[in-house]
Motif scaffolding. Structure first.
Motif, short mmCIF file in Angstrom:
data_model
loop_
_atom_site.label_atom_id
_atom_site.label_comp_id
_atom_site.label_asym_id
_atom_site.label_seq_id
_atom_site.Cartn_x
_atom_site.Cartn_y
_atom_site.Cartn_z
N ALA A 86 0.84 -1.20 0.00
CA ALA A 86 0.00 0.00 0.00
C ALA A 86 0.88 1.26 0.00
O ALA A 86 2.09 1.19 0.19
CB ALA A 86 -0.92 -0.03 1.22
N PRO A 87 0.28 2.43 -0.18
CA PRO A 87 1.04 3.67 -0.24
C PRO A 87 1.85 3.99 1.03
O PRO A 87 1.49 3.57 2.12
CB PRO A 87 -0.03 4.75 -0.46
N GLU A 88 2.93 4.71 0.81
CA GLU A 88 3.75 5.34 1.85
C GLU A 88 4.44 4.36 2.79
O GLU A 88 4.70 4.67 3.95
CB GLU A 88 2.94 6.37 2.61
N CYS A 89 4.78 3.18 2.28
CA CYS A 89 5.53 2.21 3.09
C CYS A 89 7.02 2.48 2.96
O CYS A 89 7.48 3.02 1.95
CB CYS A 89 5.22 0.79 2.64
N VAL A 90 7.77 2.11 3.98
CA VAL A 90 9.22 2.30 4.00
C VAL A 90 9.89 0.97 4.30
O VAL A 90 9.49 0.26 5.23
CB VAL A 90 9.63 3.34 5.07
N PHE A 91 10.91 0.64 3.51
CA PHE A 91 11.73 -0.54 3.73
C PHE A 91 13.14 -0.04 3.99
O PHE A 91 13.74 0.63 3.15
CB PHE A 91 11.74 -1.43 2.48
N VAL A 119 2.10 -11.56 -0.20
CA VAL A 119 2.06 -10.74 1.02
C VAL A 119 1.25 -9.47 0.75
O VAL A 119 1.25 -8.94 -0.36
CB VAL A 119 3.50 -10.39 1.47
N TRP A 120 0.57 -8.98 1.79
CA TRP A 120 -0.16 -7.71 1.71
C TRP A 120 0.37 -6.83 2.84
O TRP A 120 0.30 -7.20 4.01
CB TRP A 120 -1.65 -7.98 1.87
N ILE A 121 0.91 -5.66 2.48
CA ILE A 121 1.49 -4.73 3.45
C ILE A 121 0.65 -3.46 3.45
O ILE A 121 0.50 -2.81 2.42
CB ILE A 121 2.96 -4.42 3.13
N GLY A 122 0.09 -3.12 4.61
CA GLY A 122 -0.82 -1.99 4.74
C GLY A 122 -0.12 -0.64 4.69
O GLY A 122 1.09 -0.51 4.88
N THR A 123 -0.92 0.39 4.46
CA THR A 123 -0.45 1.76 4.31
C THR A 123 0.43 2.21 5.47
O THR A 123 0.15 1.92 6.63
CB THR A 123 -1.66 2.71 4.21
N VAL A 137 0.12 -10.88 6.23
CA VAL A 137 -0.54 -9.58 6.13
C VAL A 137 0.05 -8.69 7.21
O VAL A 137 0.12 -9.09 8.38
CB VAL A 137 -2.07 -9.71 6.31
N ILE A 138 0.45 -7.49 6.82
CA ILE A 138 0.98 -6.50 7.76
C ILE A 138 -0.04 -5.37 7.85
O ILE A 138 -0.37 -4.74 6.85
CB ILE A 138 2.34 -5.93 7.28
N GLY A 139 -0.56 -5.12 9.06
CA GLY A 139 -1.57 -4.09 9.25
C GLY A 139 -1.03 -2.70 8.99
O GLY A 139 0.16 -2.43 9.14
N ALA A 140 -1.90 -1.79 8.61
CA ALA A 140 -1.53 -0.41 8.33
C ALA A 140 -0.83 0.22 9.52
O ALA A 140 -1.22 0.03 10.67
CB ALA A 140 -2.76 0.40 7.95
#
Length: 166
Positions: A86-91, A119-123, A137-140
Motif C-alpha cells: 500500500a502507499p507510503e511504506c518504508v523498507f 504478502v499484503w502490506i498496509g499503508t 498480512v501486515i496491518g496499516a
C-alpha cells in the motif's frame, strides 16, 4: 557503488513525471536505476530507491504511491511475486549499533530484507526486519522489527502476530 547511488539520486524524480497509469515508463526508469523489476509488476509515482544495494521486484507486484526503499551497502531487498504494498511504506535495510554517550548512533550495519509471495502490506508500514513469510498480512501503520511467520496477520508498534490466517 557510488555511480549507482548517483544514478538513483538523479533518476528518482523522473518516475513522478508520468501519469499513474504509465507503469511501463516507470519500470524503464527503475531499470536505469539498477532495479530488477518484472514486466508484470506495477510501481506507482513517488517510488524512491536510496543507496547502492540490490532491489528485486518479482512478478505481479503492486507498489503504491510514495514507497521508499533504503538499500544500504550490499543489502538486498527482494519483494516476492503477487505482493501488494500500500502507499507510503518504508523498507530500511540499515541500522546502527548503539554507540557511546557522545554519539549514540554507532557503527552502521545492514541486512537483507526478503518479502515472500502473496504478502499484503498496509499503508504507512515500516519494514525493518529481515523476513516476511509467504501469505503474511501486515496491518496499516505497523513497525515490523522482527521476522513475520508465513500466513499470519501482524500489526502494531512494534508489530506482533495477531492471528494465523488460513
Amino acid at each position: 557503488m557510488m555511480f549507482l547511488t548517483l544514478r538513483r539520486f538523479l533518476f528518482n524524480p523522473l518516475g513522478d513525471m508520468f501519469p499513474s497509469s504509465c507503469f511501463a515508463w516507470r519500470r524503464f526508469i527503475l531499470r536505469l536505476m539498477g532495479v530488477r523489476v518484472a514486466k508484470s509488476s506495477r510501481v506507482n509515482a513517488g517510488f524512491r530507491v536510496y543507496g547502492s544495494g540490490e532491489l528485486l521486484i518479482e512478478e505481479n507486484v503492486w507498489i503504491g504511491r510514495n514507497c521508499h526503499f533504503y538499500t544500504i551497502g550490499r543489502a538486498r531487498i527482494k519483494i516476492g511475486s503477487n505482493t501488494e504494498i500500500a502507499p507510503e511504506c518504508v523498507f530500511n535495510s540499515q541500522s546502527h549499533h548503539v554507540g557511546t554517550a557522545e554519539h549514540r548512533a554507532g557503527e552502521c550495519i545492514h541486512h537483507d530484507i526478503s518479502v515472500g509471495s502473496g504478502v499484503w502490506i498496509g499503508t504507512r508500514s515500516v519494514i525493518l526486519c529481515e523476513q516476511i513469510g509467504n501469505g503474511a498480512v501486515i496491518g496499516a501503520g505497523a513497525v515490523v522489527l522482527s521476522r513475520v511467520v508465513e500466513n499470519t496477520l501482524s500489526a502494531g508498534i512494534p508489530a506482533a502476530e495477531k492471528k494465523t490466517l488460513p
